[in-house]
Design a protein around this motif. Structure first.
Motif, short mmCIF file in Angstrom:
data_model
loop_
_atom_site.label_atom_id
_atom_site.label_comp_id
_atom_site.label_asym_id
_atom_site.label_seq_id
_atom_site.Cartn_x
_atom_site.Cartn_y
_atom_site.Cartn_z
N LYS A 151 2.82 -0.38 -5.97
CA LYS A 151 1.75 0.13 -5.13
C LYS A 151 0.42 -0.48 -5.56
O LYS A 151 0.09 -0.55 -6.74
CB LYS A 151 1.66 1.65 -5.23
CG LYS A 151 0.63 2.23 -4.30
CD LYS A 151 0.65 3.72 -4.27
CE LYS A 151 -0.38 4.20 -3.25
NZ LYS A 151 -0.16 5.57 -2.88
N GLU A 187 7.06 6.71 -6.14
CA GLU A 187 5.90 6.43 -5.28
C GLU A 187 5.12 5.19 -5.70
O GLU A 187 4.40 4.61 -4.90
CB GLU A 187 4.96 7.64 -5.27
CG GLU A 187 5.56 8.88 -4.66
CD GLU A 187 5.96 8.70 -3.21
OE1 GLU A 187 5.16 8.14 -2.44
OE2 GLU A 187 7.08 9.11 -2.85
N THR A 203 0.81 -1.21 0.00
CA THR A 203 0.00 0.00 0.00
C THR A 203 0.85 1.26 0.00
O THR A 203 0.39 2.31 -0.43
CB THR A 203 -0.94 0.03 1.22
OG1 THR A 203 -0.14 -0.08 2.41
CG2 THR A 203 -1.94 -1.11 1.15
N ASP A 204 2.09 1.19 0.49
CA ASP A 204 2.97 2.35 0.56
C ASP A 204 4.38 1.91 0.19
O ASP A 204 5.10 1.35 1.02
CB ASP A 204 2.92 2.96 1.95
CG ASP A 204 3.71 4.26 2.07
OD1 ASP A 204 4.68 4.46 1.32
OD2 ASP A 204 3.34 5.07 2.95
N PRO A 210 2.82 -1.33 5.41
CA PRO A 210 2.38 -1.49 4.02
C PRO A 210 1.75 -2.84 3.69
O PRO A 210 1.43 -3.12 2.54
CB PRO A 210 3.66 -1.27 3.21
CG PRO A 210 4.54 -0.47 4.10
CD PRO A 210 4.25 -1.01 5.47
N ALA A 246 7.35 3.56 2.26
CA ALA A 246 7.42 3.06 3.64
C ALA A 246 8.08 1.69 3.67
O ALA A 246 8.91 1.40 4.55
CB ALA A 246 6.03 3.00 4.27
#
Length: 117
Positions: free
Chosen positions: A51, A34, A11-12, A104, A15
């Protein structure tokens, strides 16, 4: 034969990059933003991350083997000092090990084998 890479949906991305860098010594490659990142370890295995939302099966995890119990404990202590909540290390069928679910969404195992399989 050796493992070349594994791809994770997280998800991140950044991170997860931070966790792999800080606690497990992986290094970023030039393709890092990203939406995606690629990281290598000292054995030239790499992890790619994209992601997205993933629903990993309950038992899915990736593992990092350490050479000593002290190294496992040190990673555990660093994670808890930084606010993560991993399970406490324990002896589990010949392994000193613990698991934690990264924010994440990837479950990571840290272990040291002290029994020959």
């Amino acid at each position: 034969m050796k493992l070349n890479h594994i791809n994770l949906t997280v998800t991140d991305v950044q991170a997860m990059v931070g966790i792999f860098e800080k606690y497990f010594g992986l290094h970023r490659t030039k393709m890092d933003n990203e939406r995606m990142a690629f990281m290598r370890d000292e054995n030239e295995m790499f992890i790619s991350m994209f992601k997205g939302d993933a629903a990993y099966p309950e038992m899915f995890h990736i593992g990092f083997t350490q050479e000593t119990v002290a190294q496992v404990d040190a990673i555990y202590q660093r994670l808890t000092a930084d606010g993560f909540t991993p399970d406490a290390p324990q002896d589990d069928h010949g392994r000193w090990t613990f698991y934690f679910k990264s924010p994440p969404g990837v479950v990571i195992e840290v272990q040291m084998f002290h029994q020959t399989w």
